[in-house]
Design an enzyme around this catalytic site. Structure first.
Site, PDB file in Angstrom:
ATOM      1  N   CYS A 149      -1.803   9.106   4.516  1.00 25.22           N
ATOM      2  CA  CYS A 149      -1.478   8.379   3.338  1.00 25.22           C
ATOM      3  C   CYS A 149      -2.991   9.289   2.474  1.00 25.22           C
ATOM      4  O   CYS A 149      -2.655   9.331   0.958  1.00 25.22           O
ATOM      5  CB  CYS A 149      -1.968   6.917   2.593  1.00 25.22           C
ATOM      6  SG  CYS A 149      -2.248   6.114   3.935  1.00 25.22           S
ATOM      7  N   GLU A 184       1.288  -1.759  -0.151  1.00 26.82           N
ATOM      8  CA  GLU A 184      -0.141   0.450  -0.405  1.00 26.82           C
ATOM      9  C   GLU A 184       0.852   1.021  -0.157  1.00 26.82           C
ATOM     10  O   GLU A 184       1.811   1.090   1.079  1.00 26.82           O
ATOM     11  CB  GLU A 184      -0.693   0.242   1.369  1.00 26.82           C
ATOM     12  CG  GLU A 184      -1.265  -1.770   1.554  1.00 26.82           C
ATOM     13  CD  GLU A 184      -2.705  -1.271  -0.409  1.00 26.82           C
ATOM     14  OE1 GLU A 184      -2.896  -0.050  -0.259  1.00 26.82           O
ATOM     15  OE2 GLU A 184      -3.610  -2.806  -0.577  1.00 26.82           O
TER      16      GLU A 184
HETATM   17  P1  NAD Z   1       9.045   5.499   3.210  1.00 25.30           P
HETATM   18  O1  NAD Z   1       8.936   5.091   1.786  1.00 25.30           O
HETATM   19  O2  NAD Z   1      10.027   6.076   3.210  1.00 25.30           O
HETATM   20  O3  NAD Z   1       8.914   4.134   4.196  1.00 25.30           O
HETATM   21  C1  NAD Z   1       8.358   3.000   4.512  1.00 25.30           C
HETATM   22  C2  NAD Z   1       9.343   1.825   5.073  1.00 25.30           C
HETATM   23  O4  NAD Z   1      10.534   1.575   3.497  1.00 25.30           O
HETATM   24  C3  NAD Z   1      10.278   1.900   5.899  1.00 25.30           C
HETATM   25  O5  NAD Z   1      10.516   1.317   6.732  1.00 25.30           O
HETATM   26  C4  NAD Z   1      11.574   2.270   5.497  1.00 25.30           C
HETATM   27  O6  NAD Z   1      12.633   2.045   6.332  1.00 25.30           O
HETATM   28  C5  NAD Z   1      11.558   1.544   4.063  1.00 25.30           C
HETATM   29  N1  NAD Z   1      12.435   2.127   3.417  1.00 25.30           N
HETATM   30  C6  NAD Z   1      13.119   2.855   2.601  1.00 25.30           C
HETATM   31  N2  NAD Z   1      13.537   2.148   1.907  1.00 25.30           N
HETATM   32  C7  NAD Z   1      13.909   1.385   1.608  1.00 25.30           C
HETATM   33  C8  NAD Z   1      14.528   0.855   0.746  1.00 25.30           C
HETATM   34  N3  NAD Z   1      15.745   1.217   0.123  1.00 25.30           N
HETATM   35  N4  NAD Z   1      14.763  -1.100   0.628  1.00 25.30           N
HETATM   36  C9  NAD Z   1      14.160  -1.326   1.944  1.00 25.30           C
HETATM   37  N5  NAD Z   1      13.065  -0.169   2.424  1.00 25.30           N
HETATM   38  C10 NAD Z   1      13.563   1.082   2.487  1.00 25.30           C
HETATM   39  O7  NAD Z   1       7.832   5.992   3.961  1.00 25.30           O
HETATM   40  P2  NAD Z   1       7.642   6.319   5.259  1.00 25.30           P
HETATM   41  O8  NAD Z   1       8.082   8.346   5.013  1.00 25.30           O
HETATM   42  O9  NAD Z   1       7.522   6.174   6.560  1.00 25.30           O
HETATM   43  O10 NAD Z   1       5.481   6.462   5.200  1.00 25.30           O
HETATM   44  C11 NAD Z   1       4.809   7.661   4.004  1.00 25.30           C
HETATM   45  C12 NAD Z   1       4.868   6.715   2.780  1.00 25.30           C
HETATM   46  O11 NAD Z   1       4.012   5.947   3.327  1.00 25.30           O
HETATM   47  C13 NAD Z   1       4.195   8.013   1.430  1.00 25.30           C
HETATM   48  O12 NAD Z   1       4.174   7.341   0.244  1.00 25.30           O
HETATM   49  C14 NAD Z   1       1.908   7.626   1.775  1.00 25.30           C
HETATM   50  O13 NAD Z   1       1.696   7.808   1.509  1.00 25.30           O
HETATM   51  C15 NAD Z   1       2.475   6.129   2.103  1.00 25.30           C
HETATM   52  N6  NAD Z   1       1.549   5.024   3.110  1.00 25.30           N
HETATM   53  C16 NAD Z   1       0.607   4.624   2.116  1.00 25.30           C
HETATM   54  C17 NAD Z   1      -0.528   4.218   3.381  1.00 25.30           C
HETATM   55  C18 NAD Z   1      -1.789   2.803   2.418  1.00 25.30           C
HETATM   56  O14 NAD Z   1      -2.326   2.365   3.091  1.00 25.30           O
HETATM   57  N7  NAD Z   1      -1.572   3.261   0.510  1.00 25.30           N
HETATM   58  C19 NAD Z   1      -0.758   3.659   4.795  1.00 25.30           C
HETATM   59  C20 NAD Z   1       0.171   5.138   5.119  1.00 25.30           C
HETATM   60  C21 NAD Z   1       1.397   5.399   4.201  1.00 25.30           C
END
Ligand code: NAD
Length: 542
Positions: free
Chosen positions: A329, A295
């Site tokens: 999100c 998501e």
């Molecule tokens: P992010 O993408 O920065 O991080 C999400 C996760 O991915 C974290 O655990 C992070 O450490 C990990 N990550 C980052 N880089 C990585 C890599 N290169 N390889 C593997 N893992 C990696 O997101 P965030 O800032 O924590 O959250 C915000 C984002 O999440 C927004 O884009 C938001 O829209 C989305 N979001 C979506 C939903 C949904 O249900 N659609 C819900 C909540 C948040």
């Protein structure tokens, strides 16, 4: 909870505490906030049920007072990641063999612990670690997570029942077994919801899988506490392994395992795409085709028809865009309003935004806290500066950013003439709302909403004219996985509005529903013959 005809109790949504002045809940939450602000804790990794301290430390800070370190959390190196993978392997057979009732009972217990003695702790940790107000923390860390635990248990029961074949002719018994995946699941969680951090490892574990959980580096304090809750609820060692650490390193090791069986991810679109690519590259070395559930981002909209209730539109714009600093999100970040309506509501909207209070979330008079970290603060600033410099955009409210003490971005309203401007198309993930005023027909505006952004997460239409509502529902069928009529596009509730979007917003497997649980099981069909034939000759052969 009422008991229905099934095995597990029928769930109902956890009631939301108001924390109004004079309530006991308010006093008790305040005491817990004071306690957590007065101490700095140290949290370990949890691998195979053992607390592991590596001495490599990451700090969990308070976004609205970023000099304040709330907790230090040990970080995994390669050895710990490999140990966690082994622990998940070792725990798998026992956990997969455990009955659905016993697995479910652990999470029902987690729900009751969280509804009771853990509520203040996890709420306060979420307020401080993610800068949520008491209300935002309560609907996330308490109510939504409790609902995930209770409803998923019931959905598991119903799913397994519905999977069963309709017919077993006399002499045979047909059944379908809900096997866990043959391997382990990797849960990668975002900072913005403690409930999502809990749900992503919990849902596959409930279905009998073991899990490697990599939390967000920006929610380490609340997430480490959540891991303790799982343990107190009786989760056996190795079922969920808590492995904070360098995201790329942890991911590289996890995705290179033959028995990597599934990814349960929530976060930004770019990261999910990169994970999907890596899984594709490694495909030949896996035992199975891994299940990929993600998501991701959104550019959530509101479109108003000229028949809409204007007070309701103004309220939805403010609540949809600025609650939790726009870091949902589902947060509203682009609105399309007819010119005549805009002329009437603009000043009211601007003056209402001017009343929004922002500051330390421990001051219960505040509606907003700070954004999560410096990168997010700088990103909001960049979009605001670009709007300030663009001749087609006007900043009508907010626009100020002050990062000296905390990462504060004022609730910002931008009127944008250019329908393809970046702030109308790209996810900002902060308290920045862009409004495009349309002069043409409602139908043209609907087409614009649909094609302006690659995302498809949430959206809302406001109208009293039923024909307009019907036209919007049809034209925006794929623009949002969660579509709201005369309501803001945020605030989905487990058991009421299963959540998720398609297009660039994810695989749309609807968190908190049977659709999601279905991804964590690999069905086996079993036919048993009670009276097998003992002669190969068929009747027609005479
Ligand atoms: P992010 O993408 O920065 O991080 C999400 C996760 O991915 C974290 O655990 C992070 O450490 C990990 N990550 C980052 N880089 C990585 C890599 N290169 N390889 C593997 N893992 C990696 O997101 P965030 O800032 O924590 O959250 C915000 C984002 O999440 C927004 O884009 C938001 O829209 C989305 N979001 C979506 C939903 C949904 O249900 N659609 C819900 C909540 C948040």
């Amino acid at each position: 909870m009422a008991h229905g005809v099934g095995i597990f109790p029928e769930p109902i949504n956890e009631p939301v505490n108001s924390f109004a002045p004079g309530t006991a809940q308010r006093d008790s939450l305040r005491r817990e906030l004071d306690r957590q602000q007065g101490e700095s804790v140290e949290a370990p990794l949890v691998i195979g049920g053992r607390a592991v301290r590596t001495g490599r430390i990451a700090e969990a800070r308070v976004p609205h007072r970023h000099a304040h370190v709330l907790a230090t959390v040990h970080q995994a190196g390669e050895a710990e990641v490999l140990a966690a993978i082994d622990a998940a392997r070792v725990a798998r057979a026992g956990w997969a063999a455990m009955s659905m009732q016993d697995r479910g009972a652990i999470f029902l217990r987690a729900a009751d612990l969280l509804a009771g003695p853990w509520r203040d702790r996890l709420n306060a940790a979420t307020m401080l670690n993610q800068s949520k107000t008491c209300h935002q923390a309560e609907i996330d860390a308490a109510c939504e997570l409790i609902d995930f635990f209770r409803f998923n248990v019931k959905y598991m029961e119903r799913l397994i029942e519905q999977m069963q074949p309709d017919v077993s002719p006399r002499g045979t018994w047909n059944r379908v077994e809900a096997r866990p995946l043959e391997g382990f699941v990797y849960a990668v969680t975002p900072f913005n919801f403690t409930s999502i951090a809990g749900n992503l490892p919990h849902a596959p574990a409930l279905m009998g899988n073991t899990v490697i959980w990599k939390p967000s580096p920006h929610a380490l304090h609340s997430n480490a506490m959540l891991m303790q809750l799982f343990e107190e609820a009786g989760l056996p060692p190795g079922v969920i392994n808590f492995v904070p650490g360098d995201a790329e390193m942890v991911t590289r090791l996890v995705l290179s395992q033959r028995d990597f069986a599934g990814l349960h991810y929530t976060g930004s679109t770019a990261v999910f795409r990169s994970l999907w690519h890596k899984v594709g590259t490694n495909l030949d070395q896996y035992r199975d085709y891994p299940r990929l559930v993600g998501e991701t981002g959104g550019k959530d909209f509101l479109i108003a028809h000229e028949s809409a209730d204007e007070d309701a539109v103004v309220t939805a714009l403010i609540r949809g865009a600025y609650e939790f600093q726009g870091q949902k999100c589902s947060a509203l970040s682009r609105a399309y309003l007819p010119r005549a309506m805009w002329e009437r509501i603009r000043d009211r909207l601007v003056s209402e935004i001017g009343t929004v209070r922002m500051g330390d979330v421990a001051d219960f008079g505040n509606f907003m806290g700070a954004v999560i970290h410096r990168q997010s603060f700088e990103k909001c600033k960049r979009y605001i500066e670009a709007a300030r410099e663009s001749s087609g955009s006007t900043i009508l409210a907010g626009g100020g950013c002050d990062g000296r003490e905390g990462w504060f971005v004022e609730p910002t309203l931008i009127e944008v003439a250019d329908r393809a401007a970046p702030c109308l198309c790209e996810e900002i993930f902060g308290p920045v709302l862009s409004v495009h005023v349309y002069d043409g027909s409602f139908e043209e505006a609907l087409a614009l909403v649909d094609r302006t952004s690659p995302y498809g997460l949430t959206g809302a239409v406001f109208a009293n004219d039923r024909r307009a509502i019907a036209a919007a529902a049809e034209a925006l069928r794929y623009s949002a996985g969660n579509f709201y009529i005369n309501d803001k596009p945020t605030g989905a509730v487990v058991g009421q509005q299963p959540f998720g979007g398609a297009r660039a917003s994810g695989t749309n497997d609807k968190a908190g529903s049977a659709l999601n649980l279905l991804r964590w099981t690999s069905a086996r069909t079993i036919k048993e013959n009670f009276d097998p034939p003992r002669d190969y000759r068929m009747p027609y052969m005479g």
